[in-house]
Design an enzyme around this catalytic site. Structure first.
Site, PDB file in Angstrom:
ATOM      1  N   ASP A  82       0.843  -1.189   0.000  1.00 37.41           N
ATOM      2  CA  ASP A  82       0.000   0.000   0.000  1.00 37.41           C
ATOM      3  C   ASP A  82       0.887   1.251   0.000  1.00 37.41           C
ATOM      4  O   ASP A  82       1.898   1.315   0.710  1.00 37.41           O
ATOM      5  CB  ASP A  82      -0.912  -0.005   1.233  1.00 37.41           C
ATOM      6  CG  ASP A  82      -2.060   0.981   1.095  1.00 37.41           C
ATOM      7  OD1 ASP A  82      -3.213   0.546   0.952  1.00 37.41           O
ATOM      8  OD2 ASP A  82      -1.796   2.216   1.110  1.00 37.41           O
ATOM      9  N   HIS A  95     -10.309  -5.272  -3.408  1.00 40.65           N
ATOM     10  CA  HIS A  95      -8.998  -5.522  -2.813  1.00 40.65           C
ATOM     11  C   HIS A  95      -9.151  -5.894  -1.353  1.00 40.65           C
ATOM     12  O   HIS A  95     -10.072  -5.434  -0.671  1.00 40.65           O
ATOM     13  CB  HIS A  95      -8.082  -4.292  -2.938  1.00 40.65           C
ATOM     14  CG  HIS A  95      -8.689  -3.019  -2.432  1.00 40.65           C
ATOM     15  ND1 HIS A  95      -9.580  -2.287  -3.166  1.00 40.65           N
ATOM     16  CD2 HIS A  95      -8.543  -2.359  -1.254  1.00 40.65           C
ATOM     17  CE1 HIS A  95      -9.957  -1.217  -2.470  1.00 40.65           C
ATOM     18  NE2 HIS A  95      -9.341  -1.242  -1.305  1.00 40.65           N
TER      19      HIS A  95
END
Ligand code: 5GP
Ligand code: ZN
Length: 115
Positions: free
Chosen positions: A31, A101
């Site tokens: 991320d 996700h």
């Protein structure tokens, strides 16, 4: 594939990312704004907008996503300490990117209930 989807662009390598796992069905990358020492995003390589859009034919894919999360938690060294796998679906959950996700978060203590 969706032309204007940021995660599809990551799959097509049009946007750089730190990839940690890749096969034809699943891509996992770090991320960009990590909320924990370990913060990975696991996505299907097929554009699916939200968990609401998953159907019965996706059961194996979703199971594989969780299985890959478990495997990577081990590789990242957070299996024993613990980790969280989170799927935000739609606006009340705070979904910002509309390509399905799962967040894999670990390396610190999390509170419950979530904010
Ligand atoms: P959501 O709020 O939709 O569940 O989570 C979207 C996540 O995608 C956020 O944690 C955000 O930091 C991450 N993200 C958004 N854009 C990018 C990007 O271009 N690259 C990477 N690696 N992560 C991104
Ligand atoms: Zn997409």
């Amino acid at each position: 594939m969706a032309d204007d989807c940021i995660f599809c662009k990551i799959i097509r390598k049009e946007i750089p990312s730190e990839i940690v796992f890749e096969d034809d069905e699943i891509l996992v990358f770090k991320d960009i704004n990590p909320q924990a020492p370990v913060h990975l995003l696991l996505i299907p390589t097929r554009h699916i907008e939200t968990l609401n859009d998953v159907d019965q034919s996706d059961q194996a894919l979703i199971g594989k996503l969780l299985s890959v999360a478990k495997h990577l938690a081990g590789e990242m060294g957070v299996s024993e300490g613990g980790y969280r796998v989170v799927v935000n679906c739609n606006k009340d959950a705070g979904q910002d990117v509309f390509h399905l996700h799962a967040h894999l978060l670990g390396g610190r203590k999390f509170s419950w209930p979530p904010g």
